[in-house]
Design a protein around this motif. Structure first.
Motif, mmCIF file in Angstrom:
data_model
loop_
_atom_site.group_PDB
_atom_site.id
_atom_site.type_symbol
_atom_site.label_atom_id
_atom_site.label_comp_id
_atom_site.label_asym_id
_atom_site.label_seq_id
_atom_site.Cartn_x
_atom_site.Cartn_y
_atom_site.Cartn_z
ATOM 1 N N ASP A 99 -48.802 27.246 6.510
ATOM 2 C CA ASP A 99 -48.240 28.152 5.517
ATOM 3 C C ASP A 99 -46.815 27.974 5.301
ATOM 4 O O ASP A 99 -45.937 27.840 6.344
ATOM 5 N N PHE A 100 -46.245 27.966 3.977
ATOM 6 C CA PHE A 100 -44.878 27.755 3.604
ATOM 7 C C PHE A 100 -44.561 29.050 3.095
ATOM 8 O O PHE A 100 -44.989 29.846 2.421
ATOM 9 N N PHE A 101 -43.341 29.354 3.804
ATOM 10 C CA PHE A 101 -42.612 30.846 3.349
ATOM 11 C C PHE A 101 -41.302 30.412 2.777
ATOM 12 O O PHE A 101 -40.469 29.809 3.592
ATOM 13 N N SER A 105 -36.743 37.938 0.368
ATOM 14 C CA SER A 105 -37.111 39.229 1.020
ATOM 15 C C SER A 105 -38.658 39.495 1.005
ATOM 16 O O SER A 105 -39.388 39.011 0.155
ATOM 17 N N TYR A 106 -38.892 39.928 2.029
ATOM 18 C CA TYR A 106 -40.282 40.257 2.584
ATOM 19 C C TYR A 106 -40.562 41.706 3.075
ATOM 20 O O TYR A 106 -39.508 42.168 3.577
ATOM 21 N N GLU A 107 -41.646 42.303 2.917
ATOM 22 C CA GLU A 107 -41.985 43.507 3.607
ATOM 23 C C GLU A 107 -42.831 43.479 4.762
ATOM 24 O O GLU A 107 -43.878 42.859 4.814
ATOM 25 N N VAL A 108 -42.270 44.060 6.073
ATOM 26 C CA VAL A 108 -42.965 43.832 7.411
ATOM 27 C C VAL A 108 -42.995 45.349 7.851
ATOM 28 O O VAL A 108 -41.733 45.665 8.109
ATOM 29 N N ASN A 109 -44.159 45.673 8.201
ATOM 30 C CA ASN A 109 -43.955 47.003 8.794
ATOM 31 C C ASN A 109 -43.310 48.038 8.065
ATOM 32 O O ASN A 109 -42.851 49.138 8.776
ATOM 33 N N GLY A 110 -43.525 48.052 6.793
ATOM 34 C CA GLY A 110 -42.839 49.149 5.942
ATOM 35 C C GLY A 110 -41.481 49.105 5.673
ATOM 36 O O GLY A 110 -40.648 49.783 5.180
ATOM 37 N N GLU A 111 -40.650 47.720 6.331
ATOM 38 C CA GLU A 111 -39.204 47.452 6.103
ATOM 39 C C GLU A 111 -39.153 46.308 5.641
ATOM 40 O O GLU A 111 -39.513 45.154 5.579
ATOM 41 N N LYS A 112 -38.167 46.478 4.235
ATOM 42 C CA LYS A 112 -37.941 45.262 3.946
ATOM 43 C C LYS A 112 -36.835 44.598 4.548
ATOM 44 O O LYS A 112 -35.685 45.048 5.181
ATOM 45 N N ARG A 113 -37.180 42.996 4.458
ATOM 46 C CA ARG A 113 -36.309 42.092 5.394
ATOM 47 C C ARG A 113 -35.857 40.952 4.521
ATOM 48 O O ARG A 113 -36.603 40.489 3.661
ATOM 49 N N LYS A 125 -51.532 32.324 10.430
ATOM 50 C CA LYS A 125 -50.959 32.968 11.557
ATOM 51 C C LYS A 125 -49.972 34.170 11.366
ATOM 52 O O LYS A 125 -49.935 35.356 11.796
ATOM 53 N N PHE A 126 -49.432 34.086 10.121
ATOM 54 C CA PHE A 126 -48.373 35.027 9.595
ATOM 55 C C PHE A 126 -48.527 35.428 8.211
ATOM 56 O O PHE A 126 -49.172 34.530 7.363
ATOM 57 N N PHE A 127 -47.996 36.700 7.889
ATOM 58 C CA PHE A 127 -48.019 36.851 6.546
ATOM 59 C C PHE A 127 -46.678 36.958 5.923
ATOM 60 O O PHE A 127 -46.372 37.165 4.611
ATOM 61 N N ALA A 128 -45.504 36.936 6.883
ATOM 62 C CA ALA A 128 -44.115 36.747 6.424
ATOM 63 C C ALA A 128 -43.623 36.008 7.452
ATOM 64 O O ALA A 128 -43.829 35.782 8.583
ATOM 65 N N PRO A 129 -42.472 35.303 7.241
ATOM 66 C CA PRO A 129 -41.611 34.488 8.140
ATOM 67 C C PRO A 129 -40.921 35.407 9.152
ATOM 68 O O PRO A 129 -39.462 34.942 9.346
ATOM 69 N N PHE A 130 -41.649 36.084 9.987
ATOM 70 C CA PHE A 130 -40.811 36.978 11.012
ATOM 71 C C PHE A 130 -41.789 36.930 12.143
ATOM 72 O O PHE A 130 -42.937 36.921 12.326
ATOM 73 N N GLU A 131 -41.277 36.810 13.504
ATOM 74 C CA GLU A 131 -42.210 36.956 14.577
ATOM 75 C C GLU A 131 -43.132 37.957 14.696
ATOM 76 O O GLU A 131 -44.330 37.749 15.066
ATOM 77 N N ASP A 132 -42.881 39.151 14.413
ATOM 78 C CA ASP A 132 -43.823 40.222 14.415
ATOM 79 C C ASP A 132 -44.651 40.457 13.090
ATOM 80 O O ASP A 132 -45.163 41.442 12.742
ATOM 81 N N ALA A 133 -44.592 39.344 12.327
ATOM 82 C CA ALA A 133 -45.440 39.472 10.997
ATOM 83 C C ALA A 133 -46.659 38.638 11.320
ATOM 84 O O ALA A 133 -47.315 38.094 10.190
#
Length: 138
Positions: A99-101, A105-113, A125-133
């Motif tokens: 997957d290419f990200f 800006s992405y929203e992860v767990n209700g937080e804009k990052r 594996k991921f829905f956004a490019p962050f370890e907790d996504a």
């Protein structure tokens, strides 16, 4: 087809070798939740091919060699590797294994990052490019 300024005598062979390196990288991390950042040299062709004899020999076919079997046109060699770097990165993006990200800006767990680098991860594996996504897979 590789996009290089040099007319490669064995373009298809070089393309196949690079694609096999990409597939090998996927095989090594496909079960891991791992992000690879494109702008941080984690997909560096120099590192991936440094000890890859088949690639090195395929590249040498396109240059005049000295008595020690080394490439004489060092500037041309590094120019070719810079051009192949772009192709190598595209292979990761387009092979369908990752997957290419895009950076942004992405929203992860209700937080804009904001992610300041493009990155890839093993597909699904991921829905956004962050370890907790991480995606929850059942």
């Amino acid at each position: 087809m590789l996009n290089t300024t040099m007319n490669l005598t064995n373009e298809k062979e070089i393309e196949e070798i690079l694609l096999n390196i990409v597939k090998g990288a996927y095989d090594q991390i496909k079960y891991d939740a791992m992000l690879l950042y494109i702008d941080k040299d984690e997909l560096n062709i120099m590192v991936a091919t440094e000890h890859h004899e088949e690639f090195q020999e395929a590249i040498k076919c396109n240059f005049i060699l000295d008595e020690g079997n080394d490439i004489m046109d060092e500037k041309g060699y590094y120019q070719l590797l810079r051009e192949l770097q772009a192709e190598f990165t595209s292979m990761y993006k387009e092979c369908g294994l990752f997957d290419f990200f895009l950076k942004g800006s992405y929203e992860v767990n209700g937080e804009k990052r904001f992610q300041d680098s493009d990155c890839i991860a093993p597909k699904g594996k991921f829905f956004a490019p962050f370890e907790d996504a991480l995606l929850v897979v059942h």
